[in-house]
Scaffold this motif. Structure first.
Motif, mmCIF file in Angstrom:
data_model
loop_
_atom_site.group_PDB
_atom_site.id
_atom_site.type_symbol
_atom_site.label_atom_id
_atom_site.label_comp_id
_atom_site.label_asym_id
_atom_site.label_seq_id
_atom_site.Cartn_x
_atom_site.Cartn_y
_atom_site.Cartn_z
ATOM 1 N N ARG A 11 0.842 -1.203 0.000
ATOM 2 C CA ARG A 11 0.000 0.000 0.000
ATOM 3 C C ARG A 11 0.878 1.254 0.000
ATOM 4 N N ILE A 49 -7.932 4.212 -9.797
ATOM 5 C CA ILE A 49 -7.911 2.756 -9.636
ATOM 6 C C ILE A 49 -6.845 2.357 -8.611
ATOM 7 N N ILE A 50 -5.666 2.960 -8.707
ATOM 8 C CA ILE A 50 -4.589 2.665 -7.752
ATOM 9 C C ILE A 50 -4.998 3.072 -6.350
ATOM 10 N N LEU A 53 -7.499 0.555 -5.037
ATOM 11 C CA LEU A 53 -6.784 -0.685 -4.737
ATOM 12 C C LEU A 53 -6.024 -0.562 -3.427
ATOM 13 N N SER A 56 -8.393 -0.418 -0.444
ATOM 14 C CA SER A 56 -9.024 -1.709 -0.138
ATOM 15 C C SER A 56 -8.086 -2.636 0.634
ATOM 16 N N THR A 57 -6.780 -2.456 0.472
ATOM 17 C CA THR A 57 -5.841 -3.330 1.191
ATOM 18 C C THR A 57 -5.846 -3.059 2.687
#
Length: 195
Positions: A11, A49-50, A53, A56-57
């Motif tokens: 992340r 998008i990154i 992502l 979400s981690t």
């Protein structure tokens, strides 16, 4: 260096990649995405998008650590640090892009560091300041608001409702409230450290 800590480190590593797509001028190529009056540059889509992502981690690493008893001191340090770095980096980038008022970024980032300081004081006293309900709501609204700002208010742009502006204001207000809530509920920690 277990799996949850590797996810947390991933992340952190995604942050400069996200900032690259946000701040580097890609106006020469490729063409922006256009749909009627809506327009979004491809690099900003990649950045969104990154960001999603990476955000979400946060839940994934915590879930794995708790479920498989892989909670470590390194994870306790890295996880909140990664969250603050991600949110701070994207807010500062949005200010640089002219998509966010600087005072909102300052309010949100200041609250994050103030609560982190409170948690450090608690650790010195051998206590843990658990995430509150308002803290969790704050995180969700921040992620939604930032995502909408990164995506130029998609899909609400089509119905001309500024949900991105409404969401970032809500995020700022709930951020302030949740910060006050943390300090009120843990005021004994502050009393222990009066000069």
């Amino acid at each position: 260096m277990n799996l949850p800590n590797r996810i947390t480190l991933a992340r952190i590593c995604l942050i400069p990649i996200m900032m690259f797509f946000l701040l580097v001028d890609f106006s020469f190529y490729p063409e922006p995405i256009r749909w009627g009056s809506f327009q979004l540059s491809v690099n900003h889509l990649f950045a969104a998008i990154i960001f999603l992502l990476a955000a979400s981690t946060d839940g994934i690493d915590g879930y794995i650590a708790r479920k498989y008893n892989m909670v470590t001191n390194l994870g306790k340090l890295l996880d909140p640090l990664a969250d603050k770095l991600l949110v701070s980096a994207v807010l500062i980038s949005l200010v640089e892009m002219g998509r966010l008022d600087s005072w909102i970024a300052v309010v949100i980032i200041s609250r994050e560091f103030a609560v982190t300081g409170l948690r450090q004081v608690a650790l010195l006293e051998g206590k843990v300041v658990a995430a509150s309900k308002w803290g969790k709501i704050k995180t969700i609204i921040q992620i939604v608001a930032i995502s909408l700002l990164l995506l130029n208010n998609f899909p609400f742009q089509f119905i001309r409702i500024p949900v991105d502006d409404i969401a970032i204001w809500a995020a700022a207000l709930i951020t302030i409230y949740s910060g006050i809530d943390y300090f009120v509920k843990n005021k004994e920690l502050l009393q222990l450290h009066k000069a």
